[in-house]
Design a protein around this motif. Sequence first.
Motif, mmCIF file in Angstrom:
data_model
loop_
_atom_site.group_PDB
_atom_site.id
_atom_site.type_symbol
_atom_site.label_atom_id
_atom_site.label_comp_id
_atom_site.label_asym_id
_atom_site.label_seq_id
_atom_site.Cartn_x
_atom_site.Cartn_y
_atom_site.Cartn_z
ATOM 1 N N LYS A 80 0.430 -1.301 -0.143
ATOM 2 C CA LYS A 80 0.224 -0.185 0.137
ATOM 3 C C LYS A 80 1.273 1.155 0.322
ATOM 4 O O LYS A 80 1.925 1.240 0.241
ATOM 5 C CB LYS A 80 -1.212 -0.388 1.181
ATOM 6 N N LYS A 81 0.099 2.230 -0.268
ATOM 7 C CA LYS A 81 0.967 3.675 -0.266
ATOM 8 C C LYS A 81 1.434 3.928 1.554
ATOM 9 O O LYS A 81 0.475 3.552 1.934
ATOM 10 C CB LYS A 81 0.579 4.758 -0.980
ATOM 11 N N SER A 82 1.505 5.031 1.095
ATOM 12 C CA SER A 82 1.708 4.895 3.111
ATOM 13 C C SER A 82 -0.342 5.511 3.394
ATOM 14 O O SER A 82 -0.565 6.460 3.080
ATOM 15 C CB SER A 82 2.656 6.817 3.163
ATOM 16 N N THR A 83 -0.555 4.922 4.428
ATOM 17 C CA THR A 83 -1.803 5.194 5.520
ATOM 18 C C THR A 83 -1.103 5.064 7.198
ATOM 19 O O THR A 83 0.302 4.896 7.176
ATOM 20 C CB THR A 83 -2.063 3.181 4.639
ATOM 21 N N ARG A 84 -2.193 5.425 7.575
ATOM 22 C CA ARG A 84 -2.152 5.679 8.718
ATOM 23 C C ARG A 84 -1.679 4.496 9.406
ATOM 24 O O ARG A 84 -0.762 4.130 10.679
ATOM 25 C CB ARG A 84 -3.367 6.754 9.707
ATOM 26 N N ALA A 85 -2.014 3.426 8.566
ATOM 27 C CA ALA A 85 -1.504 1.943 9.311
ATOM 28 C C ALA A 85 -0.140 1.796 9.550
ATOM 29 O O ALA A 85 -0.076 1.143 10.439
ATOM 30 C CB ALA A 85 -2.756 1.192 9.120
#
Length: 702
Positions: free
Chosen positions: A108-113
């Motif tokens: 994934k691209k940068s996520t909060r998780a």
Amino acid sequence: MDELVSLLAQKTEIDAQVVESILSLMEKGATIPFISRYRKEMIGGIGEERLREFEEAHGYCKRLLERRSEVLRLIGERGRLDAETEQSIRKAGTLTELEDIFRPYREKKSTRAGQALAKGLGPLADVLQKAGLSKEELWREADAYAQEGGLSRDEAVQGAQDILAERFSDDAGEREILRRQISRHGVLEVKPGKSFDSRGHYAHYQEHREKIAFIPSHRYLAIMRGVREKELAVRISLDQERILQNIYQNRIPRQAKDSAELLFAAYKDGLKRLLFPSIEREMHAELKERSDRQAISVFGRNLSQMLMTPPVSGMVIMGVDPAYKTGCKLAVIDENGNFLEDSVIYPTSPQKDHQTAKNRVLELAHRHNIQGVAIGNGTASRETQEFFARLNREEGCKLKYTVVSEAGASVYSASKIGQREYPDLDVTIRGAVSIAQRLRDPMAELVKIDPKSLGIGQYQHDVDQKLLERKLKETTEDLVNRVGVDANGASASLLSYVAGLGTRLAENMVSDRRENGSFRTRQDLKRVKGLGPKAFEQSAGFLRIPSSRELLDNTGIHPESYALARRLREEYDLRALTEHDLPAVADRLKVGLQTLQDIVFELDKPGFDPREDLPRIPFREGVTDINELEEGSIVSGVVRSVVDFGAFVDIGLKNDGLVHISELSDKKVGHPLEVLSVNQYLPRIVVLSKNVDKNQVSLSLK
């Protein structure tokens, strides 16, 4: 191959052995028309429509299997492929299901998780997910992770919640549950957009609400056009409280302590921030695809009916391309479609030179013995019809006319095909020639024009253009091959749709005719440059040679069956054969029953054109005046277009009248195409209402 066969058999509900036969034929280069017509026993008598559906399913299944292998490889390379995951992947029957399984493993691209995981908060998320600690115990646990990562306690807990929110959103089971809920109970809510015009085209949609399970394709496409034009805004709504209750009951451990509140908050965030928006986007994509397919199906059926309009044979025809300022362009063609003469008359505004126009038409009619007039349905069509009606009334010349759709005529006039066919004619006269030819042989003329220019449905610019192009091409191919094509008289455009030919071989055939003369037999087709054994096999049965000394060359019997057909004629009295006799004959001649039935039919009707059995195009001598119509008036007309919400019918007015779907029958009608077809003549139509200012009439068939 076994995996593909099994999957296709499951998807199409076709016997696996038949699936293998179809795939084998396709791999050898056989076309759908050829397979459907000449390999019936091998495929269990499946028709063209089902074969086209099979062809589409074949493409989907290949993509599914390829993606399945790719997903297995990607997860395996990351060392996360266990037996349970592999089994789930191999069982996935759709691309959606497969992508749901793969979602947690996707980069994934940068996520909060992702940021939280990078800070080492994964184990804290695992602790929170079990909800076995009290809040105080969880905070102490969070303090340890906070110190290691240089975070505050609240930041550590929030990071753990972000991880769980994403896990919830990525869960294949939760995605499928929400997908089903939205499909069944979701509501499409429409609101005014930034550029909304309260008096504009979309005014009646400004507070529209409708269950997405029931929204018709034409309405969804119309609404989404409004969204693109920024006049409307849409969202899908659902009772999320019930979903949250289910989450609490099913996802929160029964032995959970008071930290469960934090866990539930994480799942709630996952639903509202991640999962619902994701499925909402999916649902719009699904609605768009469903609406596209429905609209494209309407295009295909309208095109089918238009192309299957019976030709008007043995008649000298005058084509009329109406206009105001530039005059009505006239073009006369003979019984064989050869151009004879052209002219321009000015019977309409602003010149209104009725006398000169009358004299010129009478002169042409007398010189060429014109028996029918085809008038285009565009600008000044109504006034031009009035001119011919008056001419008939005053002169008694009985120049019967019919109105022909001129959609795409201007496209043809300026096309390379039009220039090549009539290099010495002005572009405007070519349009009149096309209108005349559309009456003489609609199929032969209309295949010269891009189907998207024929005005045969709704929202053609809003649907998937590749899918639309493929559908219209397939529809044309199937119909052209069903009817058969005169190898010596057909244009390159028409020949290009014959199974196994295509544009290059079609042009080579036309060049060969010019250089070497007409084809005397089907075997002569082999002399065409590039037309090898495979192309001959695929095309020969669909090409007719009416002038051949061999009767079979003017039938749909394939050359591979000539020996059988001759034996059948020699050994049996075909007139005495009954359906009851055919199984025994087929067994004796060692031929499939369906193939034998086709051969018997063709021998009984050599040169048969299936369009001959359809209702003829009606001609008229007068016109209808909207001022004379009243509520309850009975008129007749011709169906010009069938759409999802009804049909437009030409009753002799400037604008076609509308028969709404609710007025098609006393019985419930699912779709107008169930009861009507393009160019169908309706002898009794009831006028419901009229708007003289807009020249609009509402009609009923009840």
